[in-house]
Scaffold this motif. Structure first.
Motif, mmCIF file in Angstrom:
data_model
loop_
_atom_site.group_PDB
_atom_site.id
_atom_site.type_symbol
_atom_site.label_atom_id
_atom_site.label_comp_id
_atom_site.label_asym_id
_atom_site.label_seq_id
_atom_site.Cartn_x
_atom_site.Cartn_y
_atom_site.Cartn_z
ATOM 1 N N UNK A 150 7.363 -10.990 1.426
ATOM 2 C CA UNK A 150 5.991 -11.159 0.956
ATOM 3 C C UNK A 150 5.450 -10.089 0.035
ATOM 4 N N UNK A 151 6.197 -9.023 -0.195
ATOM 5 C CA UNK A 151 5.686 -7.920 -1.015
ATOM 6 C C UNK A 151 5.431 -8.362 -2.447
ATOM 7 N N UNK A 152 4.376 -7.815 -3.045
ATOM 8 C CA UNK A 152 4.046 -8.113 -4.438
ATOM 9 C C UNK A 152 4.486 -6.988 -5.369
ATOM 10 N N UNK A 153 4.938 -5.888 -4.769
ATOM 11 C CA UNK A 153 5.453 -4.775 -5.559
ATOM 12 C C UNK A 153 6.968 -4.693 -5.360
ATOM 13 N N UNK A 154 7.675 -4.033 -6.266
ATOM 14 C CA UNK A 154 9.146 -3.985 -6.159
ATOM 15 C C UNK A 154 9.608 -3.302 -4.868
ATOM 16 N N UNK A 190 12.262 -3.674 13.898
ATOM 17 C CA UNK A 190 12.245 -3.091 12.559
ATOM 18 C C UNK A 190 12.855 -4.044 11.535
ATOM 19 N N UNK A 191 13.876 -4.784 11.948
ATOM 20 C CA UNK A 191 14.486 -5.764 11.049
ATOM 21 C C UNK A 191 13.498 -6.887 10.728
ATOM 22 N N UNK A 192 12.708 -7.300 11.734
ATOM 23 C CA UNK A 192 11.690 -8.329 11.506
ATOM 24 C C UNK A 192 10.644 -7.848 10.506
ATOM 25 N N UNK A 193 10.198 -6.606 10.670
ATOM 26 C CA UNK A 193 9.202 -6.044 9.761
ATOM 27 C C UNK A 193 9.773 -5.945 8.343
ATOM 28 N N UNK A 194 11.013 -5.514 8.231
ATOM 29 C CA UNK A 194 11.642 -5.377 6.916
ATOM 30 C C UNK A 194 11.729 -6.716 6.206
ATOM 31 N N UNK A 227 0.831 -1.208 0.000
ATOM 32 C CA UNK A 227 0.000 0.000 0.000
ATOM 33 C C UNK A 227 0.863 1.255 0.000
ATOM 34 N N UNK A 228 1.911 1.244 0.828
ATOM 35 C CA UNK A 228 2.822 2.389 0.860
ATOM 36 C C UNK A 228 3.513 2.554 -0.490
ATOM 37 N N UNK A 229 3.896 1.451 -1.098
ATOM 38 C CA UNK A 229 4.596 1.509 -2.380
ATOM 39 C C UNK A 229 3.686 2.013 -3.489
ATOM 40 N N UNK A 230 2.399 1.768 -3.356
ATOM 41 C CA UNK A 230 1.436 2.265 -4.346
ATOM 42 C C UNK A 230 1.060 3.723 -4.084
ATOM 43 N N UNK A 231 1.594 4.296 -3.011
ATOM 44 C CA UNK A 231 1.296 5.690 -2.691
ATOM 45 C C UNK A 231 -0.037 5.890 -2.013
ATOM 46 N N UNK A 232 -0.533 4.848 -1.312
ATOM 47 C CA UNK A 232 -1.873 4.900 -0.745
ATOM 48 C C UNK A 232 -1.889 5.102 0.769
ATOM 49 N N UNK A 268 11.582 -0.791 -2.686
ATOM 50 C CA UNK A 268 12.167 0.538 -2.882
ATOM 51 C C UNK A 268 12.605 1.071 -1.530
ATOM 52 N N UNK A 269 13.874 1.427 -1.426
ATOM 53 C CA UNK A 269 14.414 1.918 -0.163
ATOM 54 C C UNK A 269 13.737 3.208 0.292
ATOM 55 N N UNK A 270 13.307 4.031 -0.666
ATOM 56 C CA UNK A 270 12.644 5.285 -0.287
ATOM 57 C C UNK A 270 11.322 5.012 0.422
ATOM 58 N N UNK A 271 10.601 4.001 -0.037
ATOM 59 C CA UNK A 271 9.341 3.637 0.611
ATOM 60 C C UNK A 271 9.600 3.084 2.007
ATOM 61 N N UNK A 272 10.610 2.221 2.123
ATOM 62 C CA UNK A 272 10.938 1.672 3.428
ATOM 63 C C UNK A 272 11.371 2.768 4.399
ATOM 64 N N UNK A 273 12.132 3.725 3.934
ATOM 65 C CA UNK A 273 12.588 4.814 4.792
ATOM 66 C C UNK A 273 11.394 5.599 5.333
ATOM 67 N N UNK A 274 10.378 5.784 4.503
ATOM 68 C CA UNK A 274 9.174 6.476 4.952
ATOM 69 C C UNK A 274 8.426 5.645 5.990
#
Length: 507
Positions: free
Chosen positions: A82-86, A72-76, A46-51, A88-94
């Protein structure tokens, strides 16, 4: 990512995405399989889709004593796996800026105080503005405990924002427990703030049932007892119970699947056209169907339940249900269940709905098959059509999502010979847009406060009213049927439908 390629964009303006406002998602049971494999990847996607808003926060609550960096490492890892979208470090940083962890047991008042402090901190630092959704990804027996603690510590209400609670199925163990659970939850959260998750309702192909029925003029005139012979709804799995013995034994296939997934599918297939697709309008029509649906009167004739025994699945030798780790030898919990449902409405009188589900079956498939009455074949000689089956419209929910229509066509040649052929529509080949995963859609709807895909307590209780007599009937039996792993179920299920002069489809 292009807004035009976003499958979750705003339906009011196809150019705009449906973006959640400032809020947090608080996951109870954050270290469990559901959270790691489904919920956390869905949040990342959802974050990667900008939602999700820049200030979105994700809070984990569990008994493990993680450090913040370890959590945070567990979440990452869960998001990456499991992500279906590529990625992106910028999304993870957010995302990582809003990740928090609260350790503690559910009976630990200090832990709930820490959760309250964390929520207030997020309101100030992340700008969540008092908007928090509590996702109960925990065993059903703990639902009342968590809801009561949220009320006790003043976390269930807010003067300057909204509070919502998300409850995973099963919603109770029977009608009495469902009513008790609904009473407890309803005493803390108002109805519009309670989101009962049935992830099947988040699947694009399930939602397409409504589009298929009500956006196309060619099928609705045939959608009744004048033309439909019967309906088969199947959810088959080729896997066993795996490591879920603690949950599954005592629950069984009927409670796990028929009470929610399959009865909801039945309601969508059978319901009248709603005046709109608002939650209230959809709910009214589904409730009418569930209120008029009952198992066939002869439960000994029109139900079947069984356990899988050792056999072959996917080319491998597999063990039986009673040999699974954690299953007692005395267990009579069913891994296969089938039941005939009759709907006492003008449209469906005399049309049986056959619902079946099971583990260790021939293949993984979920489908709805609307089987039409046979044509009289008056112009044809008997041998021309002797092998011709009924026309059938099959909606494939998973995998290979799509719609298949079976009908008779002439075989090329000099004689009038008719043979069954298939017209097939596949979602993957027709749309360039990728379908969002069900939990993406459902989590976003929770954060938006959009309830059309979530059953309310009336639907839950009506479903238990349908299923309770069947489960009570099975409980009075001293033995349970069996079927070999890798087959399509027990002989008793074949006999059940054969009594009506019909047979199961082979998906």
């Amino acid at each position: 990512m292009s807004l035009l390629s976003n499958p979750l964009r705003d339906p009011k303006d196809r150019r705009l995405p449906r973006v959640a406002g400032p809020c947090s998602l608080i996951l109870f049971g954050v270290t469990g399989d559901l959270a790691r494999k489904k919920l956390i990847p869905a949040v990342y996607d959802l974050a990667n889709r900008g939602l999700l808003p820049p200030g979105f926060a994700l809070v984990g609550f569990a008994r493990h004593d993680f450090g913040h960096q370890e959590f945070k490492a567990l979440i990452k890892k869960a998001a990456k796996d499991g992500a279906r979208t590529p990625w992106r470090d910028t999304v993870w940083k957010q995302l990582v800026a809003g990740i928090r962890f609260v350790p503690g047991e559910f009976d630990d008042d200090a832990a709930w105080q820490r959760l309250g402090d964390t929520m207030r901190e997020l309101d100030e630092q992340q700008g969540t503005n008092g908007n928090h959704a509590f996702y109960l990804s925990i065993p059903p027996g703990l639902f009342p405990v968590v809801v009561s603690q949220l009320e006790k510590h003043g976390l269930a209400q807010s003067d300057n924002g909204w509070r919502r609670v998300v409850i995973e199925k099963p919603f109770g163990h029977d009608l009495a427990s469902a009513r008790e659970l609904n009473k407890i939850v309803g005493g803390v959260f108002p109805p519009e703030s309670v989101f009962r998750i049935d992830h099947y309702l988040g699947k694009e192909t399930v939602q397409n049932i409504l589009a298929f029925r009500f956006a196309n003029g060619m099928f609705e005139p045939l959608w009744n007892s004048n033309y439909v012979d019967h309906v088969q709804i199947t959810m088959a799995e080729d896997i066993g119970i795996g490591t879920r013995a603690g949950y599954y034994d005592g629950i069984g296939a009927a409670r796990d699947v028929i009470q929610n997934h399959l009865l909801q599918l039945m309601a969508l297939i059978a319901m009248e056209e709603p005046v709109s697709f608002k939650a209230s309008s959809l709910r009214i029509e589904k409730q009418k169907i569930l209120a008029n649906a009952r198992p066939a009167p002869r439960l000994d004739f029109h139900t079947a339940h069984a356990q899988y025994v050792a056999g072959w699945a996917g080319g491998e030798k597999v063990r039986g249900y009673l040999q699974e780790e954690g299953i007692p030898q005395s267990s009579t919990t069913e891994s296969y269940a089938a039941v005939r449902i009759d709907i006492a409405t003008r449209r469906w009188a005399g049309v049986p709905f056959y619902l079946r589900t099971g583990k260790r079956l021939g293949r993984r498939v979920t489908e709805v098959a609307v089987v039409f009455k046979r044509a009289p074949h008056q112009p044809f000689a008997k041998h021309d059509v002797v092998e011709l089956g009924e026309n059938a419209l099959v909606m494939r929910i998973q995998p290979d999502e799509g719609v298949t229509l079976r009908f008779g066509a002439k075989v090329p040649g000099t004689t009038m010979e008719i043979r069954d052929v298939l017209m097939d529509f596949a979602y993957g080949g027709a749309f360039v847009e990728s379908s969002p995963e069900a939990y993406e859609r459902l989590i976003l709807d929770v954060l938006l406060g959009d309830p059309p895909l979530f059953p309310q307590h009336e639907e839950v209780e009506l479903a238990w009213e349908i299923l309770d007599p069947v489960i009570d009937h099975w409980a009075r039996q001293t033995s349970i049927d069996t079927y070999t792993s890798g087959t399509w179920g027990p002989a008793s299920a074949d006999e059940m439908i054969a009594r009506d002069g019909r047979s199961w489809r082979r998906p």
